[in-house]
Enzyme design. Sequence first.
Site, PDB file in Angstrom:
ATOM      1  N   GLY A  13      27.151  34.672  39.528  1.00  0.00           N
ATOM      2  CA  GLY A  13      25.777  34.218  39.310  1.00  0.00           C
ATOM      3  C   GLY A  13      25.175  33.533  40.517  1.00  0.00           C
ATOM      4  N   TYR A 141      38.730  23.452  33.388  1.00  0.00           N
ATOM      5  CA  TYR A 141      37.808  23.865  34.440  1.00  0.00           C
ATOM      6  C   TYR A 141      37.434  22.667  35.317  1.00  0.00           C
ATOM      7  CZ  TYR A 141      33.326  25.169  36.572  1.00  0.00           C
ATOM      8  OH  TYR A 141      32.303  25.387  37.456  1.00  0.00           O
ATOM      9  N   LYS A 145      38.130  21.746  39.444  1.00  0.00           N
ATOM     10  CA  LYS A 145      37.146  21.339  40.441  1.00  0.00           C
ATOM     11  C   LYS A 145      37.533  20.010  41.086  1.00  0.00           C
ATOM     12  CE  LYS A 145      34.564  24.942  40.045  1.00  0.00           C
ATOM     13  NZ  LYS A 145      34.426  25.900  41.175  1.00  0.00           N
ATOM     14  N   ARG A 179      19.717  18.865  28.553  1.00  0.00           N
ATOM     15  CA  ARG A 179      20.623  18.333  29.569  1.00  0.00           C
ATOM     16  C   ARG A 179      20.296  18.906  30.949  1.00  0.00           C
ATOM     17  NH1 ARG A 179      25.443  20.675  30.906  1.00  0.00           N
ATOM     18  NH2 ARG A 179      26.866  19.403  32.173  1.00  0.00           N
TER      19      ARG A 179
END
Length: 264
Positions: A13, A141, A145, A179
């Site tokens: 993306g 996830y 990171k 959000r």
Amino acid sequence: MPQRILITGAAGGVGTLMRSRLRRPDRTLRMLDVKEVPAAENGESVEIVEASVTDTEAMVRACSGVDAVLHLGGFSRENGWNETLSVNIDGTHSVLDAALRAGVPRVILASSNHAAGFRRVAEAGDNGIPADAPPRPDTYYGVSKAAMEALGSLYHSRFGMDVICVRIGSCFERVRDERGLELWLSPDDCARLFEACLSCPSPGYRVVWGISDNTRKTVSLDEARALGYEPQDDAEQFADEVTPNTKHEYIGGPFTTTPLGEPN
């Protein structure tokens, strides 16, 4: 001087959104992914590489002659631990190791707000949650990171590589929920931020938040602005379009209740 940038995860993306926005007459984009990347068109200076970020030798070849790496590759959502470990953590190690072996001086790592997803919105204060706030991951996830940021710190401290970790908020064409009014990073601002990361002289090791200049922002833009980033967009333009959510306590929002290891 002509410049060559390696972009991993080029078919994803953010990679797709950045392709046209990072194009320059004196720049070649080397686009790498395990998925098919569209061929060059309209005179683009684009090189296509089909490879996995987990293949260190392939990554060394992809890094040859490169001035900087923009590492966007990996799972972008929650996944099983083994998959997350292999692609997001081991893959980041492969990218950094390949860049070191190929003599690439600068790597930009696409971190995430989910590395600090359990930071409370109430921590924001006047300037927002600082970018150097210690990680508080909300998922596997998010852990990947946080590990990415730690690996970046190691490669800078050990080997002198310039490494900038960008804790991306939510990079889409439009805001999807309430959000997002806090954490949206417009594609144009994303490109502006990456350009600042590419051009800042001798940044060393940095962690910055990747958001636009949102009216409702809960994280700090000070660190990104110190690199030369000048955001021009504001998510407030979408305020009348989004459906109000239940007020979220943590910046990770629904990720803080996502079942661990279940793809979402």
